[in-house]
Design a protein around this motif. Sequence first.
Motif, PDB file in Angstrom:
ATOM      1  N   ASP A  41       0.851  -1.186   0.000  1.00 10.90           N
ATOM      2  CA  ASP A  41       0.000   0.000   0.000  1.00 10.90           C
ATOM      3  C   ASP A  41       0.888   1.237   0.000  1.00 10.90           C
ATOM      4  O   ASP A  41       1.618   1.488   0.947  1.00 10.90           O
ATOM      5  N   LEU A  42       0.819   2.020  -1.066  1.00 14.41           N
ATOM      6  CA  LEU A  42       1.717   3.176  -1.193  1.00 14.41           C
ATOM      7  C   LEU A  42       1.444   4.264  -0.169  1.00 14.41           C
ATOM      8  O   LEU A  42       2.284   5.145   0.039  1.00 14.41           O
ATOM      9  N   THR A  43       0.301   4.227   0.486  1.00 14.63           N
ATOM     10  CA  THR A  43      -0.006   5.265   1.479  1.00 14.63           C
ATOM     11  C   THR A  43       0.581   4.946   2.850  1.00 14.63           C
ATOM     12  O   THR A  43       0.424   5.732   3.779  1.00 14.63           O
ATOM     13  N   ALA A  44       1.263   3.810   2.995  1.00 16.75           N
ATOM     14  CA  ALA A  44       1.738   3.382   4.313  1.00 16.75           C
ATOM     15  C   ALA A  44       3.175   3.758   4.656  1.00 16.75           C
ATOM     16  O   ALA A  44       3.475   3.997   5.833  1.00 16.75           O
ATOM     17  N   PRO A  45       4.142   3.806   3.706  1.00 15.39           N
ATOM     18  CA  PRO A  45       5.554   3.882   4.092  1.00 15.39           C
ATOM     19  C   PRO A  45       5.955   5.052   4.983  1.00 15.39           C
ATOM     20  O   PRO A  45       6.693   4.852   5.954  1.00 15.39           O
ATOM     21  N   LEU A  46       5.533   6.261   4.677  1.00 16.87           N
ATOM     22  CA  LEU A  46       5.980   7.388   5.505  1.00 16.87           C
ATOM     23  C   LEU A  46       5.500   7.213   6.941  1.00 16.87           C
ATOM     24  O   LEU A  46       6.246   7.493   7.894  1.00 16.87           O
ATOM     25  N   ALA A  47       4.279   6.740   7.113  1.00 14.87           N
ATOM     26  CA  ALA A  47       3.755   6.492   8.458  1.00 14.87           C
ATOM     27  C   ALA A  47       4.558   5.394   9.153  1.00 14.87           C
ATOM     28  O   ALA A  47       4.809   5.469  10.369  1.00 14.87           O
ATOM     29  N   GLU A  48       4.972   4.370   8.394  1.00 14.92           N
ATOM     30  CA  GLU A  48       5.795   3.311   8.981  1.00 14.92           C
ATOM     31  C   GLU A  48       7.130   3.875   9.454  1.00 14.92           C
ATOM     32  O   GLU A  48       7.651   3.466  10.506  1.00 14.92           O
ATOM     33  N   SER A  49       7.679   4.801   8.701  1.00 13.83           N
ATOM     34  CA  SER A  49       8.941   5.424   9.115  1.00 13.83           C
ATOM     35  C   SER A  49       8.755   6.239  10.392  1.00 13.83           C
ATOM     36  O   SER A  49       9.631   6.263  11.261  1.00 13.83           O
ATOM     37  N   TRP A  50       7.633   6.927  10.484  1.00 14.65           N
ATOM     38  CA  TRP A  50       7.361   7.710  11.693  1.00 14.65           C
ATOM     39  C   TRP A  50       7.178   6.800  12.905  1.00 14.65           C
ATOM     40  O   TRP A  50       7.485   7.199  14.034  1.00 14.65           O
ATOM     41  N   ASP A  51       6.703   5.570  12.688  1.00 15.37           N
ATOM     42  CA  ASP A  51       6.596   4.609  13.788  1.00 15.37           C
ATOM     43  C   ASP A  51       7.953   4.367  14.439  1.00 15.37           C
ATOM     44  O   ASP A  51       8.035   4.102  15.646  1.00 15.37           O
ATOM     45  N   LEU A  52       9.033   4.453  13.661  1.00 14.68           N
ATOM     46  CA  LEU A  52      10.372   4.266  14.217  1.00 14.68           C
ATOM     47  C   LEU A  52      10.709   5.360  15.221  1.00 14.68           C
ATOM     48  O   LEU A  52      11.448   5.134  16.176  1.00 14.68           O
ATOM     49  N   VAL A  53      10.142   6.550  15.011  1.00 18.31           N
ATOM     50  CA  VAL A  53      10.324   7.644  15.970  1.00 18.31           C
ATOM     51  C   VAL A  53       9.498   7.363  17.222  1.00 18.31           C
ATOM     52  O   VAL A  53       9.988   7.483  18.352  1.00 18.31           O
ATOM     53  N   ARG A  54       8.251   6.984  17.015  1.00 17.24           N
ATOM     54  CA  ARG A  54       7.363   6.724  18.162  1.00 17.24           C
ATOM     55  C   ARG A  54       7.903   5.605  19.045  1.00 17.24           C
ATOM     56  O   ARG A  54       7.738   5.629  20.269  1.00 17.24           O
TER      57      ARG A  54
END
Length: 512
Positions: A446-459
């Motif tokens: 899903d192309l709408t997921a990657p940036l959010a997945e990267s932000w999960d690394l911050v969280r």
Amino acid sequence: MTKYSKLKSSPSAAVRANLDYPVIDTDVHTNDFTPALEDYIAHYGGVKLVDELRKAESSRLNPKSEGKDWYQQTPEERQYNRTLRSPWWARVTRNTLDLATYTLPALLYERQGEQGSDYSVLFPNNALAAAGASKENRQLLQRAINHYHADIYRKYSDRLTVVAGIPMTTPQEAIEELEFAVKTLGLKVANIPGGVRRPIKAIADKYPADQFPEIGKYASYIDFFGLDSEYDYDPFWAKAVELGVPLTTHYGSQGWTGRSSISNYMNNHIGHFADGSQAFAKALFFGGVTRRFPQLRIGMLEGGADWGAHVYIHLVDRFSKRNLEGLQNYNPDLANPDELFELFAEYGGEITQGHSLSKEELTKSVLGASFNRHSRSPVGSELEDFGAAGIQSIEDIRDRWVNSFFFGSESDDRTIAAAFNDKANPLGVKINAIYSSDVGHWDVPDLTAPLAESWDLVREGVISEADFKAYVFGNPYKFYTQANPDFFKGTAVESKLPKTESQVENKTLVGV
């Protein structure tokens, strides 16, 4: 107005809305609408060139043995031929909207907001398909492929740019295609292979390829364009610097030793981009390419960034032991036969009983076969593994590894923490990890997921907010603008730059 024209909400769009800097995706894969591409290629070289493309793509996607690919062979045939298990089901299909998005430039452009990206660098899946073409057609086919991609994405250049595929079989061929791509087509990023397979001449001379084609498939080596290269590629590196072109590669190692399973694709896949790119990068480093061309910028994609830190650390560790001064610790000529004989006389009675050796014989025995088997010791430049790279200090390693190379890391890759670990990395630097979503491949359903997945690394505390900014903006911006300060001129990135960033990001900074 289509039903997809209105920006839809997505986890990544929500993350982007809270950032005060643009997001640059350095690795988006696209598919071609084959009938249109083939029509375009036919204008360049007729039906014969179209056939050449089909043959090259078939060879690349379906490695064959005995005339049949892996999926046509029986288990017994695979074992007999040692046929490599090739990739399968490599594209997103159930998500039909994404499948269309990767094929339709207008739809990809429209959905950049959903993706959370301000700017994306595109890698058509057949960008380097021409590399498998015949020698007489390779350049013409590559030129046609590049021209097609340049034309269909040109109107979307404020948010999308497509790479130029550059064959690297010879430096002259590479220079000609790079100049055409930049000066004629207006492309500004190049995608190159990280190596070219060449015949071993001693075997090829004895078993000519036209008489023994099967032997040529296996009796070969990989030329990585730097250390020990058959050609001098300096004119190509110089041309890339002159034209202001950042170079990228998706260079893998499936089929190499340890990645040649005849039954398991994942066995061959995991880590193969890192291994392939590492071989390429070390060849440039040890071959002195990054010393001679400090302005050259090379991005190695899909392999993660942790291996960049790993190699940097080990370069420093090994240099500290095997620089010219340190090597004297292992110089056999500096062993003291008198002292050695005395120590054996005092402590070696139990193991030397029945053996009477002179001082010289004893010293030779203790030094072992690794020293005695050589007809002579290395001399001069043969001693300096770090000589061509011009390394005289740890700072030199930093400047010729950390500054020159950028490492594409996918959004869910937790190993990125190693790149940003300035406590472990020598001189307190951070490795240049760049946001490479890899959308368009099976890694991203899903192309709408990657940036959010990267932000999960911050969280989750894997990386800091400052590291995240460097990852999705600072390092990608640095990669492109250090090669070409005007790279983002007229784009959505330029209009969204924080004022201070435009003043400092294009300088040579370590660990931004």
